[in-house]
Motif scaffolding. Structure first.
Motif, PDB file in Angstrom:
ATOM      1  N   LEU A   1       0.701  -1.165  -0.003  1.00  0.00           N
ATOM      2  CA  LEU A   1      -0.162   0.102   0.203  1.00  0.00           C
ATOM      3  C   LEU A   1       0.738   1.297  -0.009  1.00  0.00           C
ATOM      4  O   LEU A   1       0.479   2.179  -0.682  1.00  0.00           O
ATOM      5  N   ALA A   2       2.030   1.279   0.831  1.00  0.00           N
ATOM      6  CA  ALA A   2       2.822   2.407   0.829  1.00  0.00           C
ATOM      7  C   ALA A   2       3.503   2.699  -0.254  1.00  0.00           C
ATOM      8  O   ALA A   2       3.706   3.927  -1.117  1.00  0.00           O
ATOM      9  N   ARG A   3       4.017   1.512  -1.255  1.00  0.00           N
ATOM     10  CA  ARG A   3       4.340   1.693  -2.598  1.00  0.00           C
ATOM     11  C   ARG A   3       3.454   2.397  -3.481  1.00  0.00           C
ATOM     12  O   ARG A   3       3.820   3.252  -4.508  1.00  0.00           O
ATOM     13  N   HIS A   4       2.419   1.807  -3.441  1.00  0.00           N
ATOM     14  CA  HIS A   4       1.181   2.464  -4.398  1.00  0.00           C
ATOM     15  C   HIS A   4       0.985   4.072  -4.110  1.00  0.00           C
ATOM     16  O   HIS A   4       0.902   4.886  -5.011  1.00  0.00           O
ATOM     17  N   LEU A   5       0.731   4.345  -2.753  1.00  0.00           N
ATOM     18  CA  LEU A   5       0.798   5.529  -2.345  1.00  0.00           C
ATOM     19  C   LEU A   5       1.963   6.573  -2.727  1.00  0.00           C
ATOM     20  O   LEU A   5       1.858   7.635  -3.354  1.00  0.00           O
ATOM     21  N   ASP A   6       3.525   6.165  -2.755  1.00  0.00           N
ATOM     22  CA  ASP A   6       4.487   6.725  -2.939  1.00  0.00           C
ATOM     23  C   ASP A   6       4.253   7.081  -4.533  1.00  0.00           C
ATOM     24  O   ASP A   6       5.009   7.934  -4.806  1.00  0.00           O
ATOM     25  N   ARG A   7       3.898   6.172  -5.238  1.00  0.00           N
ATOM     26  CA  ARG A   7       3.937   6.260  -6.769  1.00  0.00           C
ATOM     27  C   ARG A   7       3.123   7.072  -7.157  1.00  0.00           C
ATOM     28  O   ARG A   7       3.299   8.051  -7.965  1.00  0.00           O
ATOM     29  N   LEU A   8       1.638   7.282  -6.400  1.00  0.00           N
ATOM     30  CA  LEU A   8       0.667   8.346  -6.978  1.00  0.00           C
ATOM     31  C   LEU A   8       1.365   9.882  -6.518  1.00  0.00           C
ATOM     32  O   LEU A   8       1.294  10.756  -7.110  1.00  0.00           O
ATOM     33  N   LEU A   9       1.812   9.877  -5.319  1.00  0.00           N
ATOM     34  CA  LEU A   9       2.287  11.391  -4.652  1.00  0.00           C
ATOM     35  C   LEU A   9       3.693  11.509  -5.493  1.00  0.00           C
ATOM     36  O   LEU A   9       3.935  12.710  -5.769  1.00  0.00           O
ATOM     37  N   SER A  10       4.193  10.743  -6.452  1.00  0.00           N
ATOM     38  CA  SER A  10       5.577  11.221  -6.854  1.00  0.00           C
ATOM     39  C   SER A  10       5.268  11.691  -8.296  1.00  0.00           C
ATOM     40  O   SER A  10       6.171  12.141  -9.208  1.00  0.00           O
ATOM     41  N   ASP A  11       4.054  11.331  -8.938  1.00  0.00           N
ATOM     42  CA  ASP A  11       3.718  11.455 -10.263  1.00  0.00           C
ATOM     43  C   ASP A  11       2.419  12.245 -10.650  1.00  0.00           C
ATOM     44  O   ASP A  11       1.269  11.702 -10.540  1.00  0.00           O
ATOM     45  N   ALA A  12       2.370  13.430 -10.608  1.00  0.00           N
ATOM     46  CA  ALA A  12       1.302  14.225 -10.908  1.00  0.00           C
ATOM     47  C   ALA A  12       0.431  13.880 -12.095  1.00  0.00           C
ATOM     48  O   ALA A  12      -0.936  13.790 -12.025  1.00  0.00           O
ATOM     49  N   ALA A  13       1.299  13.656 -13.149  1.00  0.00           N
ATOM     50  CA  ALA A  13       0.381  13.117 -14.505  1.00  0.00           C
ATOM     51  C   ALA A  13      -0.058  11.784 -14.187  1.00  0.00           C
ATOM     52  O   ALA A  13      -1.443  11.698 -14.711  1.00  0.00           O
ATOM     53  N   LEU A  14       0.374  10.884 -13.437  1.00  0.00           N
ATOM     54  CA  LEU A  14      -0.330   9.813 -13.208  1.00  0.00           C
ATOM     55  C   LEU A  14      -1.695   9.945 -12.239  1.00  0.00           C
ATOM     56  O   LEU A  14      -2.745   9.393 -12.598  1.00  0.00           O
ATOM     57  N   ARG A  15      -1.758  10.800 -11.398  1.00  0.00           N
ATOM     58  CA  ARG A  15      -2.574  11.183 -10.484  1.00  0.00           C
ATOM     59  C   ARG A  15      -3.848  11.736 -11.499  1.00  0.00           C
ATOM     60  O   ARG A  15      -4.940  11.443 -11.196  1.00  0.00           O
ATOM     61  N   ASP A  16      -3.428  12.716 -12.279  1.00  0.00           N
ATOM     62  CA  ASP A  16      -4.396  13.235 -13.374  1.00  0.00           C
ATOM     63  C   ASP A  16      -5.138  12.081 -14.098  1.00  0.00           C
ATOM     64  O   ASP A  16      -6.171  12.388 -14.452  1.00  0.00           O
ATOM     65  N   ARG A  17      -4.197  11.386 -14.601  1.00  0.00           N
ATOM     66  CA  ARG A  17      -4.637  10.663 -15.614  1.00  0.00           C
ATOM     67  C   ARG A  17      -5.820   9.448 -14.837  1.00  0.00           C
ATOM     68  O   ARG A  17      -7.049   9.416 -15.540  1.00  0.00           O
ATOM     69  N   MET A  18      -5.286   8.981 -13.702  1.00  0.00           N
ATOM     70  CA  MET A  18      -6.427   8.151 -13.084  1.00  0.00           C
ATOM     71  C   MET A  18      -7.569   8.630 -12.441  1.00  0.00           C
ATOM     72  O   MET A  18      -8.745   8.232 -12.428  1.00  0.00           O
ATOM     73  N   GLY A  19      -7.310  10.106 -12.109  1.00  0.00           N
ATOM     74  CA  GLY A  19      -8.436  10.716 -11.482  1.00  0.00           C
ATOM     75  C   GLY A  19      -9.444  11.100 -12.439  1.00  0.00           C
ATOM     76  O   GLY A  19     -10.807  10.812 -12.394  1.00  0.00           O
ATOM     77  N   GLU A  20      -9.195  11.257 -13.552  1.00  0.00           N
ATOM     78  CA  GLU A  20     -10.139  11.424 -14.861  1.00  0.00           C
ATOM     79  C   GLU A  20     -10.788  10.344 -15.163  1.00  0.00           C
ATOM     80  O   GLU A  20     -11.999  10.287 -15.657  1.00  0.00           O
ATOM     81  N   ARG A  21      -9.917   9.220 -15.469  1.00  0.00           N
ATOM     82  CA  ARG A  21     -10.396   7.798 -15.577  1.00  0.00           C
ATOM     83  C   ARG A  21     -11.412   7.571 -14.654  1.00  0.00           C
ATOM     84  O   ARG A  21     -12.587   6.911 -14.874  1.00  0.00           O
ATOM     85  N   ALA A  22     -11.212   7.635 -13.258  1.00  0.00           N
ATOM     86  CA  ALA A  22     -12.108   7.376 -12.290  1.00  0.00           C
ATOM     87  C   ALA A  22     -13.539   8.075 -12.184  1.00  0.00           C
ATOM     88  O   ALA A  22     -14.638   7.512 -12.205  1.00  0.00           O
ATOM     89  N   ARG A  23     -13.488   9.280 -12.738  1.00  0.00           N
ATOM     90  CA  ARG A  23     -14.563  10.164 -12.625  1.00  0.00           C
ATOM     91  C   ARG A  23     -15.520   9.312 -14.019  1.00  0.00           C
ATOM     92  O   ARG A  23     -16.783   9.530 -13.800  1.00  0.00           O
ATOM     93  N   GLU A  24     -14.782   9.020 -15.217  1.00  0.00           N
ATOM     94  CA  GLU A  24     -15.534   8.429 -16.099  1.00  0.00           C
ATOM     95  C   GLU A  24     -16.231   7.139 -15.840  1.00  0.00           C
ATOM     96  O   GLU A  24     -17.543   6.900 -15.910  1.00  0.00           O
ATOM     97  N   ASN A  25     -15.381   6.333 -15.043  1.00  0.00           N
ATOM     98  CA  ASN A  25     -15.702   4.705 -15.026  1.00  0.00           C
ATOM     99  C   ASN A  25     -16.708   4.806 -13.916  1.00  0.00           C
ATOM    100  O   ASN A  25     -17.554   3.836 -13.983  1.00  0.00           O
ATOM    101  N   VAL A  26     -16.875   5.427 -12.958  1.00  0.00           N
ATOM    102  CA  VAL A  26     -17.908   5.543 -11.809  1.00  0.00           C
ATOM    103  C   VAL A  26     -19.170   5.815 -12.212  1.00  0.00           C
ATOM    104  O   VAL A  26     -20.159   5.307 -11.549  1.00  0.00           O
ATOM    105  N   ARG A  27     -19.271   6.240 -13.495  1.00  0.00           N
ATOM    106  CA  ARG A  27     -20.837   6.597 -13.864  1.00  0.00           C
ATOM    107  C   ARG A  27     -21.575   5.120 -14.142  1.00  0.00           C
ATOM    108  O   ARG A  27     -22.743   5.276 -14.179  1.00  0.00           O
TER     109      ARG A  27
END
Length: 379
Positions: free
Chosen positions: A333-359
């Motif tokens: 879990l710590a490795r996954h958090l570290d990965r997202l906190l280190s990569d703003a582009a990854l956060r943005d990409r996953m965040g926008e896909r999450a908003r689409e998928n949750v529909r």
């Protein structure tokens, strides 16, 4: 077609996932033109505000929370205090069930009774439900039920309902394996309707949930202790209250995290809390079909979670709109958090896909599924 729908739960408006789901579905059914009543067995310990003029009726069966069964010591006939206690408790239960029967008799034949929790089912089992359809629900995973006293009570009280509803197909299949042949599944809808997305600019990880053993906040603190030294500008904001609050705060201090952890208490402004964050974390030991990640994804916040139940992996698609770690694996879990906190582009990409998928769990689509189930059970 206008229907009479009666939702029966432990409480009418207890702050927590099932209480929020119950109120959300009552509103959704009322919006479809159905006549809705929400019945609680006991008054809530931590209520939330239903708002002005809710579009459904409410009733609480007991003025105070009913006492638990008392075990007798030695020979039952000699333990007079326990015998009197049980006689009083059973009489009060039957009187409360009578009040529920009166509600059901006032409804048109063919009403639908949705029992949201197995404790509430004990009162429904004593009530007169003749002429009505009864749907029993379990809002937790099969494995979580099996590890609790609720497992035996589901087997006892849900055997003869018209439909037993679980939250995922996987959980439904597990109950079919227990000899139930009237099983279906129904996901929870996302409670938020088109909220404004998070800009994901705050250096904040958010957790929302009860501060109890099941939610695993102790493991979250251990995880954060691994992550924050590499991300000193980030904060962990924990929303919630519960029986473990003081112990968790002590653990936080012992780990040296007081400067990076904020204890934000309960919140009814979930969307606002999520918009002030960039990552959501779910550290639970067990779940059903949790509302918090649905809400986070609706706000375009990517999720990092323990894959602790079928409902979690039904919501979060690993490596697409979030990241899943093996249950209880703090380092992963710590490795996954570290990965997202280190990569703003990854956060943005996953965040926008999450908003689409949750529909796919939108209130409209889930309510449509309920309507199809009602039609099926009425044939």
């Amino acid at each position: 077609m206008t229907r009479d729908i009666v939702l029966v739960g432990n409480e009418v408006n207890e702050l927590g996932g099932v209480g929020r789901w119950q109120t959300s579905m009552a509103r959704l059914f009322a919006e479809r033109g159905h006549r809705v009543t929400v019945v609680g067995v006991a008054p809530p310990g931590a209520p939330f505000d239903l708002g002005e003029d809710p579009p459904f009726d409410t009733l609480t069966l007991h003025r105070e929370r009913p006492s638990a069964p008392r075990r007798t010591r030695g020979l039952r006939r000699l333990d007079l205090a326990a015998v009197r206690h049980e006689a009083l408790r059973e009489r009060e239960m039957r009187e409360a069930a009578g009040r529920l029967s009166a509600v059901l008799r006032a409804r048109r034949p063919g009403a639908t009774v949705i029992v949201t929790q197995v404790w509430a089912m004990e009162w429904v089992a004593l009530a007169d439900t003749s002429g009505h359809t009864v749907i029993g629900m379990s809002h937790e995973s099969f494995d979580t039920s099996r590890g609790s006293s609720r497992f035996a009570r589901i087997k006892e009280h849900y055997r003869d309902v018209d439909r037993l509803l679980l939250l995922t197909r996987e959980d439904a299949d597990r109950w079919i394996g227990q000899g139930f042949n009237h099983v279906g599944f129904m996901p929870n809808p996302t409670p938020l309707r088109s909220p404004a997305p998070s800009p994901r600019t705050d250096a904040t990880v958010v957790s929302i949930g009860r501060l109890g053993y099941e939610k695993g906040v102790d493991m979250l603190l251990d995880t954060w202790a691994e992550v924050v030294p590499r991300h000193p500008g980030w904060r962990l904001r924990i929303h919630g209250a519960g029986p473990d609050e003081e112990a968790l705060k002590r653990q936080c201090s012992e780990l040296g995290l007081d400067g990076s952890v904020e204890w934000a208490g309960r919140t009814e402004d979930v969307a606002g809390a999520l918009r002030r964050s960039s990552v959501f974390v779910l550290s639970s030991r067990g779940e059903g079909f949790p509302l918090a990640p649905l809400e986070a994804m609706s706000c375009a916040v990517p999720c990092v979670a323990f894959d602790c139940a079928p409902g979690v992996r039904e919501i979060v698609r690993h490596e697409e709109d979030g990241l899943l770690a093996r249950p209880g694996n703090v380092l992963e879990l710590a490795r996954h958090l570290d990965r997202l906190l280190s990569d703003a582009a990854l956060r943005d990409r996953m965040g926008e896909r999450a908003r689409e998928n949750v529909r796919r769990f939108s209130p409209e689509s889930v309510t449509d599924r309920w309507e199809r189930l009602f039609d099926l059970l009425e044939r």
